[in-house]
Scaffold this motif. Structure first.
Motif, PDB file in Angstrom:
ATOM      1  N   HIS A 104       1.044  -0.843  -0.409  1.00 57.90           N
ATOM      2  CA  HIS A 104       0.158  -0.344  -0.302  1.00 57.90           C
ATOM      3  C   HIS A 104       1.667   1.251  -0.264  1.00 57.90           C
ATOM      4  CE1 HIS A 104      -4.084  -1.486   1.667  1.00 57.90           C
ATOM      5  NE2 HIS A 104      -3.089  -3.150   0.565  1.00 57.90           N
ATOM      6  N   GLY A 105       1.782   1.312  -0.468  1.00 56.75           N
ATOM      7  CA  GLY A 105       2.939   2.140  -0.811  1.00 56.75           C
ATOM      8  C   GLY A 105       2.917   3.115  -1.619  1.00 56.75           C
ATOM      9  N   TRP A 106       1.213   3.395  -3.226  1.00 52.27           N
ATOM     10  CA  TRP A 106       0.943   3.652  -4.029  1.00 52.27           C
ATOM     11  C   TRP A 106       0.655   5.518  -3.636  1.00 52.27           C
ATOM     12  CZ3 TRP A 106      -3.244   6.447  -6.021  1.00 52.27           C
ATOM     13  CH2 TRP A 106      -3.653   6.979  -7.257  1.00 52.27           C
ATOM     14  N   GLN A 107       1.169   6.624  -4.171  1.00 51.52           N
ATOM     15  CA  GLN A 107       0.890   7.556  -3.692  1.00 51.52           C
ATOM     16  C   GLN A 107       0.635   8.148  -5.958  1.00 51.52           C
ATOM     17  OE1 GLN A 107       4.158   8.916  -1.608  1.00 51.52           O
ATOM     18  NE2 GLN A 107       3.399   9.098  -0.640  1.00 51.52           N
ATOM     19  N   ARG A 108      -0.650   8.757  -5.303  1.00 52.22           N
ATOM     20  CA  ARG A 108      -1.268  10.042  -6.501  1.00 52.22           C
ATOM     21  C   ARG A 108      -0.845  10.863  -6.699  1.00 52.22           C
ATOM     22  NH1 ARG A 108      -6.839   9.441  -8.591  1.00 52.22           N
ATOM     23  NH2 ARG A 108      -6.780   8.626  -6.300  1.00 52.22           N
ATOM     24  N   GLU A 109      -0.321  11.601  -5.826  1.00 54.78           N
ATOM     25  CA  GLU A 109       1.091  13.051  -6.682  1.00 54.78           C
ATOM     26  C   GLU A 109       2.413  12.040  -7.101  1.00 54.78           C
ATOM     27  OE1 GLU A 109      -1.352  12.205  -3.959  1.00 54.78           O
ATOM     28  OE2 GLU A 109       0.940  11.660  -2.301  1.00 54.78           O
ATOM     29  N   ARG A 110       2.796  10.997  -6.848  1.00 53.38           N
ATOM     30  CA  ARG A 110       4.002  10.957  -7.454  1.00 53.38           C
ATOM     31  C   ARG A 110       4.086   9.699  -8.628  1.00 53.38           C
ATOM     32  NH1 ARG A 110       8.482  10.541  -5.255  1.00 53.38           N
ATOM     33  NH2 ARG A 110       9.666   9.550  -5.662  1.00 53.38           N
ATOM     34  N   MET A 111       2.531   9.739  -9.014  1.00 54.30           N
ATOM     35  CA  MET A 111       3.148   8.396  -9.620  1.00 54.30           C
ATOM     36  C   MET A 111       3.198   8.942 -11.464  1.00 54.30           C
ATOM     37  SD  MET A 111      -0.412   7.090 -11.105  1.00 54.30           S
ATOM     38  CE  MET A 111      -1.479   8.449 -12.277  1.00 54.30           C
ATOM     39  N   VAL A 112       3.790   8.624 -12.169  1.00 54.79           N
ATOM     40  CA  VAL A 112       4.307   8.781 -13.735  1.00 54.79           C
ATOM     41  C   VAL A 112       3.162   8.975 -14.247  1.00 54.79           C
ATOM     42  CG1 VAL A 112       5.786   9.096 -15.271  1.00 54.79           C
ATOM     43  CG2 VAL A 112       6.641   9.082 -12.797  1.00 54.79           C
ATOM     44  N   THR A 113       2.241  10.217 -14.924  1.00 52.82           N
ATOM     45  CA  THR A 113       1.034  10.541 -15.648  1.00 52.82           C
ATOM     46  C   THR A 113       1.125   9.535 -16.779  1.00 52.82           C
ATOM     47  OG1 THR A 113       0.990  12.395 -16.121  1.00 52.82           O
ATOM     48  CG2 THR A 113       0.284  11.759 -13.443  1.00 52.82           C
ATOM     49  N   ALA A 114       0.352   9.616 -17.192  1.00 49.79           N
ATOM     50  CA  ALA A 114       0.374   9.337 -19.067  1.00 49.79           C
ATOM     51  C   ALA A 114       0.628  11.008 -19.486  1.00 49.79           C
ATOM     52  CB  ALA A 114      -0.979   8.777 -19.636  1.00 49.79           C
ATOM     53  N   ALA A 115       0.474  11.635 -18.953  1.00 53.55           N
ATOM     54  CA  ALA A 115       0.831  13.604 -20.005  1.00 53.55           C
ATOM     55  C   ALA A 115       2.150  13.323 -20.022  1.00 53.55           C
ATOM     56  CB  ALA A 115      -0.241  13.898 -19.393  1.00 53.55           C
ATOM     57  N   GLU A 116       2.667  12.888 -18.170  1.00 53.75           N
ATOM     58  CA  GLU A 116       4.716  12.933 -18.362  1.00 53.75           C
ATOM     59  C   GLU A 116       4.646  12.139 -19.695  1.00 53.75           C
ATOM     60  OE1 GLU A 116       6.289  13.682 -14.386  1.00 53.75           O
ATOM     61  OE2 GLU A 116       3.488  12.860 -14.272  1.00 53.75           O
ATOM     62  N   ILE A 117       5.037  10.962 -19.851  1.00 50.09           N
ATOM     63  CA  ILE A 117       4.727  10.209 -20.535  1.00 50.09           C
ATOM     64  C   ILE A 117       5.589  10.463 -21.979  1.00 50.09           C
ATOM     65  CG2 ILE A 117       5.484   8.108 -21.087  1.00 50.09           C
ATOM     66  CD1 ILE A 117       3.305   6.691 -18.476  1.00 50.09           C
ATOM     67  N   LEU A 118       4.189  10.753 -21.819  1.00 52.36           N
ATOM     68  CA  LEU A 118       4.510  11.405 -23.679  1.00 52.36           C
ATOM     69  C   LEU A 118       4.568  12.847 -23.571  1.00 52.36           C
ATOM     70  CD1 LEU A 118      -0.126  10.884 -24.422  1.00 52.36           C
ATOM     71  CD2 LEU A 118       1.570   9.598 -25.708  1.00 52.36           C
ATOM     72  N   GLU A 119       4.710  13.950 -22.786  1.00 55.46           N
ATOM     73  CA  GLU A 119       5.922  14.446 -23.222  1.00 55.46           C
ATOM     74  C   GLU A 119       7.265  13.795 -23.001  1.00 55.46           C
ATOM     75  OE1 GLU A 119       4.752  17.525 -20.056  1.00 55.46           O
ATOM     76  OE2 GLU A 119       6.580  18.254 -20.596  1.00 55.46           O
ATOM     77  N   ARG A 120       7.944  13.351 -22.633  1.00 56.95           N
ATOM     78  CA  ARG A 120       9.565  12.719 -22.689  1.00 56.95           C
ATOM     79  C   ARG A 120       9.165  12.170 -23.381  1.00 56.95           C
ATOM     80  NH1 ARG A 120      11.474  12.228 -16.569  1.00 56.95           N
ATOM     81  NH2 ARG A 120      10.111  12.876 -15.579  1.00 56.95           N
TER      82      ARG A 120
END
Ligand code: SAM
Length: 329
Positions: A197-213
């Protein structure tokens, strides 16, 4: 058919064959592993094939994906595949795996009737792989991927999860590598399904970020603009095509409205969604001698109540009691 009250029809079955795994990916399992399901609670090969047969012949399932845990750890896998491939109508058969051991098993799995594989690989760097998976098996995964391609288990898809500060700088490198090897790369947003249960929404790499990279190194154009089929991955042409890259934005752009999945855990529970908090027990029915039609009826009822969405976008979202490895990813 497996219909639900929101008008969806489930035709794609994910079957978990074991909750055990030979890696300990930090976003999935703790270092010491988990309390594994007792073998006596796991469906036998015969029970598994019987449920797949009921799904295919009575419930309209057309696609069956074997997963886990790590499905290559299941000794009976080639036999299960062969028996499922002999069903009429024949379902399409695929496997989600970490790839370790495919060098030995890929040809036998293809001969048994497996159509294709998805291999999970989050990094091209062996030291990072060892940190992320807590095992020094990077070379085995790369060899497994090549073996799958050589055996004709194509298209070979590669699933990558990016994590902030760990491998999120590798998106363009992973895509360049996948293009050179002819693998179809899909990035998956990290989901709250880890046992710790370590997942944090704020730390997740989003699809939008992936596409930007990716856009820093490749020209990306949407493949199906405005059209969202049941495939979870949204795909982009890379540099005009024919190669594509996929992004599965389960958290930020969920595909629940077109979801066509039903799931069976290794211990014989039907789940209508990865994030469902309810399960329907088919194992007890199987072992108490229920006929096929009764089991099919239980399965239909389980799916009829499928919720409209995963609930991930709700601030009150509660993670399912079982982790991904026990549900079947
Ligand atoms: C649970 S694994 C099971 C099959 C197999 N062992 C494998 O490695 O593909 C299936 C997929 O789930 C992904 N996965 C596990 N935990 C995840 C999480 N918290 N968020 C997103 N994907 C996750 C893995 O990276 C893998 O691609």
């Amino acid at each position: 058919m497996l219909t639900d009250t929101h008008g969806r029809i489930a035709t794609d079955l994910r079957v978990s064959l074991t909750d055990r795994c030979n890696l300990r990916c930090t976003y999935c399992m703790p270092a010491e592993g988990l309390a594994w399901q007792p073998r006596s609670e796991q469906l036998t090969d015969d029970e598994t094939v019987r449920l797949v047969r009921i799904a295919v012949t009575r419930l309209g399932v057309t696609d069956v994906r074997f997963t886990g845990g790590e499905p290559l750890l299941r000794p009976g896998l080639p036999g299960i595949v062969a028996r499922c491939a002999a069903l009429a109508p024949r379902p399409r058969l695929s496997l989600t795996t970490n790839g370790i051991g495919l060098t030995r098993t890929a040809p036998a799995l293809r001969d048994a009737g497996l159509d294709r594989v998805n291999v999970s690989l989050d990094t091209l760097r062996p030291d990072r792989f060892a940190r992320l998976t807590r095992r020094d098996r990077h070379r085995d995964v790369l060899a497994g991927l090549a073996a799958a391609r050589d055996a004709g288990l194509e298209p070979v898809k590669v699933n990558s999860v990016l994590m902030r500060g760990l491998n999120d700088d590798e998106a363009p490198e992973l895509l360049d590598w996948a293009l050179r090897h002819g693998y179809h790369l899909r990035f998956i947003e990290q989901m709250p399904l880890d046992a710790q249960h370590g997942w944090q929404r704020e730390r997740m790499v989003t699809a939008a970020e992936i596409l930007e990279r990716l856009a820093g190194s490749f020209a990306l154009t949407p493949q199906d603009e405005g059209v969202r089929g049941s495939a979870p991955a949204e795909r982009w042409w890379v540099d005009g095509g024919p190669a594509t890259v996929g992004v599965i934005a389960s958290v930020t752009r969920p595909f629940c409205r077109t979801c066509d999945r039903t799931r069976l855990t290794a211990d014989g529970q039907v789940r209508s969604c990865l994030f469902a908090r309810e399960e329907t027990d088919l194992r007890t029915a199987l072992r108490s001698g229920a006929p096929d039609e009764e089991i099919a009826g239980l399965w239909r009822t389980a799916m009829a109540g499928k919720k409209a969405g995963s609930g991930l976008d709700d601030p009150a979202f509660l993670q399912p009691a079982r982790p991904m490895s026990a549900i079947g990813g």
